[in-house]
Write an enzyme that holds these catalytic residues in place. Structure first.
Site, PDB file in Angstrom:
ATOM      1  CG  HIS A  16     -20.934  38.130  -4.012  1.00  0.00           C
ATOM      2  ND1 HIS A  16     -21.970  37.829  -3.167  1.00  0.00           N
ATOM      3  CD2 HIS A  16     -21.502  38.806  -5.048  1.00  0.00           C
ATOM      4  CE1 HIS A  16     -23.109  38.294  -3.654  1.00  0.00           C
ATOM      5  NE2 HIS A  16     -22.842  38.914  -4.806  1.00  0.00           N
ATOM      6  CG  HIS A  18     -23.224  40.364  -9.739  1.00  0.00           C
ATOM      7  ND1 HIS A  18     -24.355  39.588  -9.752  1.00  0.00           N
ATOM      8  CD2 HIS A  18     -23.010  40.700  -8.441  1.00  0.00           C
ATOM      9  CE1 HIS A  18     -24.821  39.468  -8.515  1.00  0.00           C
ATOM     10  NE2 HIS A  18     -24.022  40.137  -7.703  1.00  0.00           N
ATOM     11  CE  LYS A 102     -26.526  35.396  -3.385  1.00  0.00           C
ATOM     12  NZ  LYS A 102     -26.063  36.469  -4.236  1.00  0.00           N
ATOM     13  CG  HIS A 141     -29.545  39.068  -1.457  1.00  0.00           C
ATOM     14  ND1 HIS A 141     -28.968  39.969  -2.333  1.00  0.00           N
ATOM     15  CD2 HIS A 141     -30.323  39.805  -0.621  1.00  0.00           C
ATOM     16  CE1 HIS A 141     -29.399  41.197  -2.041  1.00  0.00           C
ATOM     17  NE2 HIS A 141     -30.231  41.124  -1.005  1.00  0.00           N
ATOM     18  CG  HIS A 177     -24.226  41.110  -0.309  1.00  0.00           C
ATOM     19  ND1 HIS A 177     -25.362  40.931   0.440  1.00  0.00           N
ATOM     20  CD2 HIS A 177     -24.506  40.609  -1.537  1.00  0.00           C
ATOM     21  CE1 HIS A 177     -26.284  40.370  -0.309  1.00  0.00           C
ATOM     22  NE2 HIS A 177     -25.785  40.156  -1.512  1.00  0.00           N
ATOM     23  CG  ASP A 256     -22.678  42.288  -4.428  1.00  0.00           C
ATOM     24  OD1 ASP A 256     -22.939  41.680  -5.483  1.00  0.00           O
ATOM     25  OD2 ASP A 256     -23.552  42.812  -3.714  1.00  0.00           O
TER      26      ASP A 256
HETATM   27 ZN   LIG Z   1     -24.365  40.143  -5.612  1.00  0.00          ZN
END
Ligand SMILES: [Zn+2]
Length: 359
Positions: A16, A18, A102, A141, A177, A256
């Site tokens: 995970h 970004h 996602k 999420h 997360h 994350d």
């Molecule tokens: Zn994230």
């Protein structure tokens, strides 16, 4: 095993992360590719990644950026679920190699205004069915939005996770997360199609480190520790650490890592995200060493996540050495020679005892 000056581990796979866009993407991707074999890349960019074609384009951009650092770096770009995501979009994305989609409930984090309305979750059931049938994984999420008190938002989401798991028992779901002991217990008790990712920073931080860092004399509010979901109580963090070092394959590493320009973090209304990329692996080694669990590091940092996704990789090895270094205060983002902005890493200015020796 208390003091190991050097050892080799398989390159981790970040389940995970970004990587952003533009000049920020180029810097962050290069740094990620140095330490990681590949990554599951989140689609909440602006504009968002909504289709298989979007995901392929984004993947090519990332691969170009990674070339100088690690030519075999494998970015797996996800698509973002919205209320407009049809079964056909899922089927087409799968054909183009997309492994997961996602789900962001509306308004829970960065760029999630177009996310999924939990009150209308059943409207997306044909889409979830297509995911279940084609083997596209659902990454979630797991927080509700609205008026719910911010520290309760993860636990309030559990009813939706139970519902999805009950109605789509063979749909593979990753609760991303996780931040609470309750989430660890829930994931452990659900069937084998449900797993969870755990970040680097949630293994170290509690809410104290966001609101009143105990290290500083009179320092309050640390925006670079602010993320969604927020770090919680010490007993929650300790439960996450126990899950990470347990060797239970339901729990795997997804950093994350989420960079923002420094002025978006050091602001009145600060962006959510902790950028851990340059320190993630050294700090994870430190943590596993402290808990005498180094022999279980490879499972958590690369093998369990890939196995859950059904991805086979012949990963190359990395050499870690115990040599102290100081984390830079910031990294400059440039467009060619032109300075664009800077991003501040987790543990900026602090010493870390482990280092990646060669990549
Ligand atoms: Zn994230």
């Amino acid at each position: 095993m208390t003091s190991v000056p050097m050892f080799r581990i398989p390159r981790p796979f970040d389940m995970h992360t970004h990587l952003r866009q533009g000049p920020l993407m180029r810097l962050v991707t290069r740094l990620t590719a140095r330490h990681f074999d590949g990554a599951i890349v989140m689609p909440n960019t602006n504009p968002p990644i909504l289709t298989g074609e979007d995901a392929c384009r984004y993947q090519s951009d990332i691969m170009r950026s990674a070339r100088g650092a690690n030519a075999s770096f494998l970015p797996l770009t996800l698509i973002k679920l919205t209320m407009e995501t049809t079964p056909d979009i899922i089927i087409q994305a799968k054909k183009l190699g997309v492994v997961a989609a996602k789900m962001y409930p509306v308004g829970v984090t960065t760029n999630s205004a177009d996310g999924v309305d939990l009150d209308k979750l059943r409207e997306l059931y044909p889409t979830f069915k297509a995911m279940e049938d084609t083997g596209v994984i659902l990454c979630i999420h797991g927080e509700v939005g609205g008026d719910v008190f911010v520290l309760d938002r993860e636990e309030f989401f559990f009813e939706y996770l139970r519902q999805l798991h009950r109605d789509f028992p063979t749909l593979r779901i990753v609760l991303e997360h996780i931040t609470t002991k309750a989430a660890v217990d829930l994931v452990r008790n659900l069937g084998k199609t449900v797993a969870a990712s755990i970040t680097l920073h949630h293994l170290f931080l509690t809410l104290n480190n966001v609101l009143c860092d105990p290290v500083g004399a009179g320092e309050f509010l640390r925006p670079h520790h602010a993320c969604r979901p927020y770090a919680k109580r010490p007993e929650d963090r300790d439960a996450l650490v126990r899950a990470a070092i347990s060797g239970d394959p339901k729990f795997f590493w997804g950093t994350d890592s989420a960079p923002h320009p420094f002025d978006k973090k050091e602001a009145d209304c600060c962006a959510a995200g902790v950028w851990t990329t340059p320190v993630a692996l050294p700090l994870l080694v430190e943590l596993f060493e402290k808990h005498e669990a180094l022999e279980r590091l490879a499972g958590f940092s690369s093998q369990f996540g890939l196995a859950f996704y059904g991805i086979k990789r012949r990963t190359r090895m990395l050499t870690m050495v115990k040599r102290a270094w100081t984390v830079p205060l910031a990294y400059d983002v440039r467009n060619g020679a032109k300075f664009v902005t800077k991003i501040v890493p987790f543990r900026a200015g602090q010493k870390i005892s482990w280092k990646v020796a060669r990549y």
